[in-house]
Write a protein that holds these residues in place. Structure first.
Motif, mmCIF file in Angstrom:
data_model
loop_
_atom_site.group_PDB
_atom_site.id
_atom_site.type_symbol
_atom_site.label_atom_id
_atom_site.label_comp_id
_atom_site.label_asym_id
_atom_site.label_seq_id
_atom_site.Cartn_x
_atom_site.Cartn_y
_atom_site.Cartn_z
ATOM 1 N N LYS A 342 -5.382 48.153 25.466
ATOM 2 C CA LYS A 342 -4.891 49.133 26.303
ATOM 3 C C LYS A 342 -5.355 48.684 27.532
ATOM 4 C CE LYS A 342 -6.467 53.617 27.876
ATOM 5 N NZ LYS A 342 -7.394 54.740 27.985
ATOM 6 N N ALA A 343 -6.379 47.741 27.666
ATOM 7 C CA ALA A 343 -7.140 47.195 29.030
ATOM 8 C C ALA A 343 -5.978 46.325 29.564
ATOM 9 C CB ALA A 343 -8.114 46.331 28.681
ATOM 10 N N HIS A 344 -5.254 45.999 28.939
ATOM 11 C CA HIS A 344 -4.017 44.814 29.300
ATOM 12 C C HIS A 344 -2.844 45.525 29.750
ATOM 13 C CE1 HIS A 344 -6.263 41.032 29.225
ATOM 14 N NE2 HIS A 344 -6.517 41.209 28.145
ATOM 15 N N TYR A 345 -2.244 46.428 28.818
ATOM 16 C CA TYR A 345 -0.900 47.090 28.955
ATOM 17 C C TYR A 345 -1.264 48.275 29.942
ATOM 18 C CZ TYR A 345 1.132 43.924 25.731
ATOM 19 O OH TYR A 345 1.731 42.762 25.159
ATOM 20 N N ARG A 346 -2.453 48.724 30.104
ATOM 21 C CA ARG A 346 -2.749 50.028 31.020
ATOM 22 C C ARG A 346 -1.902 51.147 30.547
ATOM 23 N NH1 ARG A 346 -5.786 46.812 32.608
ATOM 24 N NH2 ARG A 346 -6.336 46.583 34.750
ATOM 25 N N THR A 347 -1.762 51.242 28.905
ATOM 26 C CA THR A 347 -1.056 52.251 28.241
ATOM 27 C C THR A 347 -1.480 52.211 26.734
ATOM 28 O OG1 THR A 347 1.027 53.251 27.668
ATOM 29 C CG2 THR A 347 0.992 50.986 27.737
ATOM 30 N N GLU A 348 -1.400 53.454 26.002
ATOM 31 C CA GLU A 348 -1.608 53.586 24.803
ATOM 32 C C GLU A 348 -0.207 53.797 23.815
ATOM 33 O OE1 GLU A 348 -4.671 56.214 24.252
ATOM 34 O OE2 GLU A 348 -6.264 54.788 24.701
ATOM 35 N N ASP A 349 0.888 54.087 24.702
ATOM 36 C CA ASP A 349 2.167 54.473 24.249
ATOM 37 C C ASP A 349 2.751 53.208 23.537
ATOM 38 O OD1 ASP A 349 4.828 55.214 23.607
ATOM 39 O OD2 ASP A 349 4.933 56.337 25.547
ATOM 40 N N THR A 350 2.747 53.464 22.265
ATOM 41 C CA THR A 350 2.974 52.391 20.966
ATOM 42 C C THR A 350 4.528 51.833 21.505
ATOM 43 O OG1 THR A 350 4.105 54.014 19.575
ATOM 44 C CG2 THR A 350 1.615 53.110 19.372
ATOM 45 N N ARG A 351 5.336 52.724 22.239
ATOM 46 C CA ARG A 351 6.835 52.389 22.617
ATOM 47 C C ARG A 351 6.926 51.273 23.949
ATOM 48 N NH1 ARG A 351 8.658 58.392 22.932
ATOM 49 N NH2 ARG A 351 6.375 58.336 23.826
ATOM 50 N N GLU A 352 5.626 51.170 24.569
ATOM 51 C CA GLU A 352 5.719 50.519 25.753
ATOM 52 C C GLU A 352 4.847 49.093 25.413
ATOM 53 O OE1 GLU A 352 7.164 51.157 28.321
ATOM 54 O OE2 GLU A 352 7.736 52.983 27.557
ATOM 55 N N ILE A 353 4.560 49.046 24.316
ATOM 56 C CA ILE A 353 3.817 47.765 23.733
ATOM 57 C C ILE A 353 4.690 46.993 22.858
ATOM 58 C CG2 ILE A 353 1.782 46.941 22.717
ATOM 59 C CD1 ILE A 353 0.318 49.496 23.642
ATOM 60 N N SER A 354 5.065 45.820 23.191
ATOM 61 C CA SER A 354 5.788 44.841 22.198
ATOM 62 C C SER A 354 5.581 43.446 22.433
ATOM 63 C CB SER A 354 7.284 45.144 22.332
ATOM 64 O OG SER A 354 8.193 44.466 21.739
ATOM 65 N N GLY A 355 5.663 42.775 21.219
ATOM 66 C CA GLY A 355 5.450 41.291 21.526
ATOM 67 C C GLY A 355 3.994 40.834 21.557
ATOM 68 N N LEU A 356 3.109 41.585 20.850
ATOM 69 C CA LEU A 356 1.805 41.262 21.011
ATOM 70 C C LEU A 356 1.460 39.609 20.551
ATOM 71 C CD1 LEU A 356 -0.058 44.378 19.823
ATOM 72 C CD2 LEU A 356 -0.644 43.287 21.878
ATOM 73 N N ILE A 357 2.200 39.425 19.610
ATOM 74 C CA ILE A 357 1.856 37.933 18.945
ATOM 75 C C ILE A 357 2.049 36.877 19.903
ATOM 76 C CG2 ILE A 357 4.158 37.233 17.936
ATOM 77 C CD1 ILE A 357 0.910 37.233 16.304
ATOM 78 N N LYS A 358 2.990 37.216 20.927
ATOM 79 C CA LYS A 358 3.200 36.290 22.269
ATOM 80 C C LYS A 358 2.363 36.367 23.324
ATOM 81 C CE LYS A 358 8.088 35.497 20.636
ATOM 82 N NZ LYS A 358 9.527 35.778 21.057
ATOM 83 N N ASP A 359 2.292 37.759 23.624
ATOM 84 C CA ASP A 359 1.551 38.161 24.830
ATOM 85 C C ASP A 359 0.193 37.852 24.723
ATOM 86 O OD1 ASP A 359 3.406 38.597 26.812
ATOM 87 O OD2 ASP A 359 3.344 40.963 26.461
ATOM 88 N N LEU A 360 -0.629 38.523 23.404
ATOM 89 C CA LEU A 360 -1.863 38.512 23.273
ATOM 90 C C LEU A 360 -2.291 38.086 21.989
ATOM 91 C CD1 LEU A 360 -2.943 42.028 24.891
ATOM 92 C CD2 LEU A 360 -3.675 39.736 25.632
ATOM 93 N N PRO A 361 -2.208 36.911 21.569
ATOM 94 C CA PRO A 361 -2.051 36.455 20.049
ATOM 95 C C PRO A 361 -3.141 36.670 19.364
ATOM 96 C CG PRO A 361 -2.326 34.546 21.758
ATOM 97 C CD PRO A 361 -1.758 35.697 22.597
ATOM 98 N N TYR A 362 -4.330 36.613 19.668
ATOM 99 C CA TYR A 362 -5.537 37.090 19.052
ATOM 100 C C TYR A 362 -5.441 38.468 18.776
ATOM 101 C CZ TYR A 362 -7.329 32.574 20.380
ATOM 102 O OH TYR A 362 -7.472 31.044 20.404
ATOM 103 N N SER A 363 -5.200 39.329 19.834
ATOM 104 C CA SER A 363 -5.248 40.779 19.526
ATOM 105 C C SER A 363 -3.953 41.119 18.654
ATOM 106 C CB SER A 363 -5.011 41.693 20.965
ATOM 107 O OG SER A 363 -6.258 41.358 21.503
ATOM 108 N N GLY A 364 -2.884 40.477 18.754
ATOM 109 C CA GLY A 364 -1.782 40.553 17.762
ATOM 110 C C GLY A 364 -2.114 40.217 16.364
#
Length: 477
Positions: A342-364
């Motif tokens: 949430k701190a990075h994407y500024r949202t908790e909407d799951t539809r707006e978050i995608s590709g965590l394994i590339k964007d934030l690999p550890y968090s993904g």
């Protein structure tokens, strides 16, 4: 070794934060106290000593030793996470003294619940955790968090009021039997029928319902997703992994005392609460698109599984305890990870978050691992705990409960996977270069993950022995 240090040390250090001189060292005090509590908690678990302390008000048996070794290391992990967040976001220092004071008082009260050998003492300590947690939920300038805090306080107060009223009914039941009323747990265990008659059955039913409210079981569960969603990540982890287990310890004490004389009442009520919670959770997971609320609804599902396992009793206690321990670390991993996302994407909407394994690999990776453990995949301890509970449901003849359990778990699996897996593996919606996560902030989740794997692959003999002793006390003769 004096177990009362686990109560007094955090409370006294927390109280010292009223002094300006101490507030300047709040971060160091938090880490030092959390480390000391974790070491003391683990030492108490490994080194057996006399069971009763301080006139019988403090009890250091297998149950308290197991949960001291659970909640104190988790608190240490959350404290390390907070320290890492302070390094990345120095603006958080402004409210650090208040947070540390309340959090340490929270830990001391939670330890008092675990160590208590008196039901009223446990009730008071659990109420203290509620009172200090309510302001921790509030985030400055966020009106929704204030409303969530009031809802949390209201539902917790109602639940604990039911517990208190139930204890009064149990006291009346003992008087009708010509017994001197007592709430010392070791003395209650010596009575043949501590909850006989209408007063006893009503009291026991109210105590279980009230503690179920504190655990987030249906029907009074609505505070949980709201509070978990609005609280800061560290506070959510404390609520889900520390306070939950403190309330669970009080429920286990009640079952240890009252189940032998009221097995049908205990079993039926816990089955209803557990199945209702699982069904509510599955429906809510399908409907929600909020990341933290989804994890919160999954926590309700976990509470339902625990309630069903406790309802069956014979043959499930070891599996339930495995599930409880795994559940605590799973929630800590997921809520701390959700805060980072949430701190990075500024949202908790799951539809707006995608590709965590590339964007934030550890968090993904942490979100993926936490979700797999959440859904009960091997090799995590949650898988083996759930498997033992299902096996006991079949062997005890609860086939309708078994069938409903399997259907609801399947729905939960599909609904959770449908939401979480695209967040991890999908195509990033925006290409950005995020700052690297510090090792200090990520180390608690690495440690929690290690514990999950160990529980799934190999339980150390000392921990396994504790689990067996607690399981024996729950299942009775």
């Amino acid at each position: 070794m004096n177990p009362l240090a686990l109560v007094l040390l955090p409370v006294l250090v927390g109280a010292s934060l009223v002094l300006e001189r101490c507030r300047a060292h709040a971060r160091a005090l938090l880490l030092a106290t959390a480390l000391a509590a974790a070491v003391l908690g683990f030492a108490q678990a490994m080194l057996s000593s006399r069971e009763l302390w301080f006139g019988g008000y403090v009890r250091l048996d297998a149950t308290s030793r197991l949960f001291l070794a659970l909640i104190n290391p988790i608190f240490l992990g959350v404290s390390v996470y907070v320290s890492g967040r302070l390094t990345a976001t120095p603006a958080l220092y402004s409210g650090l003294g208040r947070f540390v004071g309340l959090a340490l008082t929270f830990l001391g009260a939670a330890n008092a619940v675990v160590l208590g050998n008196h039901l009223l003492l446990q009730w008071v300590a659990l109420e203290v955790t509620t009172l200090v947690a309510a302001p921790l939920i509030v985030r400055s300038g966020v009106g929704r968090s204030q409303l969530a805090s009031w809802h949390y306080l209201l539902f917790s107060s109602v639940g604990l009021s039911l517990v208190l009223f139930g204890l009064l009914c149990l006291s009346r039941a003992m008087q009708e039997l010509g017994q001197a009323p007592t709430f010392f747990i070791d003395r209650l265990q010596q009575l043949a029928t501590p909850a006989a008659g209408p007063w006893g059955k009503a009291g026991l039913g109210l105590v279980i319902l009230g503690l179920g409210t504190k655990l987030g079981l249906a029907p009074m569960y609505t505070w949980l997703p709201e509070a978990y969603a609005e609280a800061p990540p560290a506070v959510t982890a404390l609520l889900g992994a520390v306070q939950f287990n403190a309330a669970l310890v009080m429920l286990l004490r009640v079952l240890q005392v009252y189940r032998p004389s009221n097995p049908v009442l205990v079993s039926n009520e816990l089955l209803i609460l557990g199945l209702g919670s699982m069904i509510v959770s599955a429906i809510s997971i399908i409907a929600t698109r909020n990341m933290k609320r989804l994890i919160a609804y999954a926590a309700i599902n976990h509470a339902g599984v625990i309630a069903i396992g406790l309802a069956v009793g014979k043959g499930t206690a070891y599996g339930v305890l495995m599930y409880v321990i795994s559940n605590a670390f799973i929630k800590a991993i997921l809520f701390l990870t959700a805060g980072k996302i949430k701190a990075h994407y500024r949202t908790e909407d799951t539809r707006e978050i995608s590709g965590l394994i590339k964007d934030l690999p550890y968090s993904g990776v942490f979100l993926l691992v936490g979700t797999l453990a959440l859904l009960g995949f091997p090799p995590f301890g949650s898988f083996f705990g759930e498997l033992l509970i299902l096996s006991a449901l079949v062997s005890s003849g609860h086939l309708y409960v078994f069938s409903t359990f399997c259907v609801v778990i399947t729905i939960t699996f599909v609904a959770t996977g449908r939401t979480i897996f695209p967040m991890v593996w999908g195509v990033p919606k925006t290409v950005q270069n995020w700052p690297r996560q510090t090792f200090l902030a990520g180390s608690p989740k690495v440690a929690f993950f290690g514990v999950l794997v160990v529980l799934g692959l190999y339980v150390p003999p000392a921990i396994s022995g504790l689990l067996e002793q607690v399981a024996a006390s729950l299942e009775g003769p």
